[in-house]
Design a protein around this motif. Structure first.
Motif, PDB file in Angstrom:
ATOM      1  N   UNK A 138       0.860  -1.185   0.000  1.00 27.72           N
ATOM      2  CA  UNK A 138       0.000   0.000   0.000  1.00 27.72           C
ATOM      3  C   UNK A 138       0.894   1.233   0.000  1.00 27.72           C
ATOM      4  N   UNK A 139       0.812   2.073  -1.015  1.00 25.99           N
ATOM      5  CA  UNK A 139       1.700   3.243  -1.085  1.00 25.99           C
ATOM      6  C   UNK A 139       1.400   4.254   0.025  1.00 25.99           C
ATOM      7  N   UNK A 140       2.456   4.909   0.484  1.00 29.03           N
ATOM      8  CA  UNK A 140       2.352   5.865   1.580  1.00 29.03           C
ATOM      9  C   UNK A 140       3.121   7.129   1.221  1.00 29.03           C
ATOM     10  N   UNK A 141       2.554   8.271   1.577  1.00 23.83           N
ATOM     11  CA  UNK A 141       3.274   9.545   1.522  1.00 23.83           C
ATOM     12  C   UNK A 141       3.270  10.117   2.931  1.00 23.83           C
ATOM     13  N   UNK A 142       4.453  10.381   3.469  1.00 24.17           N
ATOM     14  CA  UNK A 142       4.555  11.046   4.764  1.00 24.17           C
ATOM     15  C   UNK A 142       4.518  12.551   4.550  1.00 24.17           C
ATOM     16  N   UNK A 143       3.863  13.256   5.467  1.00 24.47           N
ATOM     17  CA  UNK A 143       3.860  14.716   5.440  1.00 24.47           C
ATOM     18  C   UNK A 143       4.300  15.240   6.794  1.00 24.47           C
ATOM     19  N   UNK A 144       4.933  16.401   6.766  1.00 27.18           N
ATOM     20  CA  UNK A 144       5.388  17.115   7.958  1.00 27.18           C
ATOM     21  C   UNK A 144       6.575  16.445   8.643  1.00 27.18           C
ATOM     22  N   UNK A 158      10.083  23.323   5.334  1.00 29.29           N
ATOM     23  CA  UNK A 158      11.491  23.614   5.626  1.00 29.29           C
ATOM     24  C   UNK A 158      11.546  24.544   6.831  1.00 29.29           C
ATOM     25  N   UNK A 159      11.266  23.961   8.006  1.00 29.10           N
ATOM     26  CA  UNK A 159      11.214  24.747   9.238  1.00 29.10           C
ATOM     27  C   UNK A 159      12.575  25.325   9.596  1.00 29.10           C
ATOM     28  N   UNK A 160      13.626  24.571   9.318  1.00 27.91           N
ATOM     29  CA  UNK A 160      14.970  25.069   9.639  1.00 27.91           C
ATOM     30  C   UNK A 160      15.261  26.363   8.888  1.00 27.91           C
ATOM     31  N   UNK A 161      15.020  26.357   7.590  1.00 26.57           N
ATOM     32  CA  UNK A 161      15.271  27.560   6.792  1.00 26.57           C
ATOM     33  C   UNK A 161      14.355  28.700   7.211  1.00 26.57           C
ATOM     34  N   UNK A 162      13.106  28.376   7.536  1.00 24.04           N
ATOM     35  CA  UNK A 162      12.157  29.415   7.923  1.00 24.04           C
ATOM     36  C   UNK A 162      12.555  30.118   9.206  1.00 24.04           C
ATOM     37  N   UNK A 163      12.892  29.347  10.229  1.00 26.55           N
ATOM     38  CA  UNK A 163      13.286  29.948  11.514  1.00 26.55           C
ATOM     39  C   UNK A 163      14.594  30.710  11.363  1.00 26.55           C
ATOM     40  N   UNK A 187      10.908  15.504  14.311  1.00 32.22           N
ATOM     41  CA  UNK A 187      11.816  16.162  13.373  1.00 32.22           C
ATOM     42  C   UNK A 187      11.489  17.633  13.182  1.00 32.22           C
ATOM     43  N   UNK A 188      10.216  18.027  13.279  1.00 31.97           N
ATOM     44  CA  UNK A 188       9.872  19.431  13.081  1.00 31.97           C
ATOM     45  C   UNK A 188      10.436  20.298  14.204  1.00 31.97           C
ATOM     46  N   UNK A 189      10.368  19.804  15.432  1.00 32.72           N
ATOM     47  CA  UNK A 189      10.962  20.527  16.557  1.00 32.72           C
ATOM     48  C   UNK A 189      12.466  20.636  16.378  1.00 32.72           C
ATOM     49  N   UNK A 190      13.097  19.533  16.019  1.00 36.69           N
ATOM     50  CA  UNK A 190      14.547  19.533  15.826  1.00 36.69           C
ATOM     51  C   UNK A 190      14.958  20.480  14.701  1.00 36.69           C
ATOM     52  N   UNK A 191      14.143  20.574  13.662  1.00 35.68           N
ATOM     53  CA  UNK A 191      14.454  21.460  12.538  1.00 35.68           C
ATOM     54  C   UNK A 191      14.396  22.925  12.967  1.00 35.68           C
ATOM     55  N   UNK A 192      13.401  23.290  13.782  1.00 39.28           N
ATOM     56  CA  UNK A 192      13.320  24.672  14.250  1.00 39.28           C
ATOM     57  C   UNK A 192      14.516  25.017  15.141  1.00 39.28           C
ATOM     58  N   UNK A 326      10.451  19.858   0.310  1.00 39.46           N
ATOM     59  CA  UNK A 326      10.336  20.738   1.465  1.00 39.46           C
ATOM     60  C   UNK A 326       9.834  22.086   0.972  1.00 39.46           C
ATOM     61  N   UNK A 327       8.715  22.523   1.508  1.00 42.77           N
ATOM     62  CA  UNK A 327       8.114  23.790   1.104  1.00 42.77           C
ATOM     63  C   UNK A 327       8.493  24.873   2.122  1.00 42.77           C
ATOM     64  N   UNK A 328       8.874  26.010   1.629  1.00 41.72           N
ATOM     65  CA  UNK A 328       9.389  27.079   2.483  1.00 41.72           C
ATOM     66  C   UNK A 328       8.242  27.854   3.140  1.00 41.72           C
ATOM     67  N   UNK A 329       8.285  28.038   4.455  1.00 40.84           N
ATOM     68  CA  UNK A 329       7.274  28.893   5.090  1.00 40.84           C
ATOM     69  C   UNK A 329       7.521  30.355   4.745  1.00 40.84           C
ATOM     70  N   UNK A 330       6.482  31.161   4.849  1.00 39.35           N
ATOM     71  CA  UNK A 330       6.570  32.581   4.514  1.00 39.35           C
ATOM     72  C   UNK A 330       6.671  33.407   5.794  1.00 39.35           C
ATOM     73  N   UNK A 331       7.714  34.230   5.883  1.00 40.23           N
ATOM     74  CA  UNK A 331       7.860  35.113   7.031  1.00 40.23           C
ATOM     75  C   UNK A 331       6.902  36.285   6.887  1.00 40.23           C
ATOM     76  N   UNK A 332       5.995  36.431   7.851  1.00 39.49           N
ATOM     77  CA  UNK A 332       5.031  37.532   7.860  1.00 39.49           C
ATOM     78  C   UNK A 332       5.468  38.508   8.951  1.00 39.49           C
ATOM     79  N   UNK A 333       6.037  39.616   8.534  1.00 42.43           N
ATOM     80  CA  UNK A 333       6.576  40.579   9.498  1.00 42.43           C
ATOM     81  C   UNK A 333       5.488  41.549   9.951  1.00 42.43           C
ATOM     82  N   UNK A 334       5.347  41.641  11.260  1.00 41.43           N
ATOM     83  CA  UNK A 334       4.363  42.543  11.846  1.00 41.43           C
ATOM     84  C   UNK A 334       5.028  43.328  12.992  1.00 41.43           C
ATOM     85  N   UNK A 335       4.217  43.953  13.800  1.00 38.55           N
ATOM     86  CA  UNK A 335       4.732  44.899  14.789  1.00 38.55           C
ATOM     87  C   UNK A 335       5.605  44.311  15.872  1.00 38.55           C
TER      88      UNK A 335
END
Length: 341
Positions: A138-144, A158-163, A187-192, A326-335
């Motif tokens: 049964x084919x599988x795709x992992x996400x996150x 790509x949490x590492x690049x985003x942070x 892995x997401x925590x480790x990447x950040x 790996x999809x890059x998160x977008x930095x949203x700059x605010x106050x």
């Protein structure tokens, strides 16, 4: 109602009715519309079990997530369901709550239902359960989160690049920074954390005076609820009281940032005047805080649709090479990260 009933009603053969209801091109659009209208009037419902015996497919995709209260996962569920529906598939949703035992039960249900493929966020503590899907072909795709030893396709953030980008963008004048992270070995925590430390090095921020703070959350106990601001609030207040405050705080999710913002104010510190604050996730409330929260927006919809596309291509051709994205998160700059000139 059966196919024969519909065929009798429109005066056509069962084969023609079957092709029309399946959307086959051999039937004209006018005839197809007539057959569908009559099938709806009669209340005909296709027998999915019989159809799967003929096609060899159930037209069901399994979606396994760890916690539906995570806003990113909620958006992911919606994106996967919409993409699957447009492709003629239904979605079987299963939740593991970060539990290996629940993950094993979820895999058993996937095998029981005989799904055509699986999109999953693995618990990552132990991947043994997934080997059963490999054995069942049964084919599988992992996400996150990924378990690369299985060779499944993977779509992540790509949490590492985003942070790293977020810290580097506000690094001017920063001598000391803190990162508040969830106390889960994933892995997401480790990447950040890796992105945070990478940015400290590249920006010349003092590593020795900077901290990575692990916050124990209710998710670690397997409860189905979102992170809460008080997970990080008290810990931040205690640390700020015990030692000098940092110039920058990065939060592993926007709920942590909300609690940290309150702690800073209780300690008489202003944001962004005394401390810059950056979150992660761009949850709906982030833009409405005072000051509005600088954060990383995650491409949940793109992750979900890409995962479905990868999976359906894998269903059609199981021998195709493994793909990762790996999809890059977008930095949203605010106050919260903008100091006055």
């Amino acid at each position: 109602m059966t196919l024969q009933d519909v065929a009798d009603a429109v005066g056509l053969s069962v084969n023609t009715v079957s092709r029309a209801l399946a959307g086959k091109s051999q039937v004209s659009e006018r005839t197809r519309d007539t057959i569908r209208a009559e099938a709806a009037r009669l209340g005909y419902v296709p027998n999915s079990h019989a159809r799967s015996l003929v096609s060899g497919r159930t037209m069901v995709i399994g979606l396994v997530i760890t916690n539906p209260s995570n806003p990113f996962y909620a958006a992911l569920i919606s994106a996967v369901e919409q993409r699957c529906r447009r492709s003629g598939y239904s979605v079987l949703l299963l939740v593991t709550e970060e539990s290996e035992a629940n993950e094993g039960e979820a895999v058993q249900q996937l095998l029981t239902y005989g799904v055509d493929g699986v999109i999953a966020i693995p618990v990552q503590h132990n991947g043994d359960s997934w080997s059963r899907l490999v054995a069942a072909k049964i084919p599988v795709v992992f996400v996150s989160r990924d378990l690369p030893d299985f060779g499944f396709d993977f779509v992540g953030i790509d949490a590492e690049a985003g942070v790293a980008e977020a810290v580097e963008r506000v690094a001017a004048g920063i001598d000391r920074a803190w990162l508040f992270e969830e106390d889960l070995r994933i892995s997401t925590t480790e990447a950040r954390i890796a992105g945070f430390r990478r940015a400290l090095d590249s920006s010349g921020i003092d590593q020795q005076r900077s901290l990575v703070i692990k916050v124990q959350t209710r998710r670690a106990a397997g409860a189905s609820q979102p992170w809460r601001p008080d997970d990080a609030h008290q810990m931040a207040a205690n640390l700020i009281t015990a030692q000098n405050h940092p110039d920058l705080i990065v939060a592993g999710n926007d709920y942590f940032a909300l609690g940290i913002l309150k702690a800073l104010r209780e300690c008489g510190l202003s944001v962004p005047g005394d401390v810059l604050l950056v979150g992660y996730g761009d949850h709906p409330f982030a833009a409405y805080l005072d000051p509005a929260l600088t954060t990383l927006r995650l491409p949940a919809e793109e992750v979900g649709t890409t995962a479905v596309d990868y999976l359906l291509e894998r269903v059609a051709d199981p021998s195709s090479p493994r793909r990762t994205q790996l999809l890059r998160p977008e930095l949203v700059e605010r106050g919260s990260s903008r100091r006055s000139a």
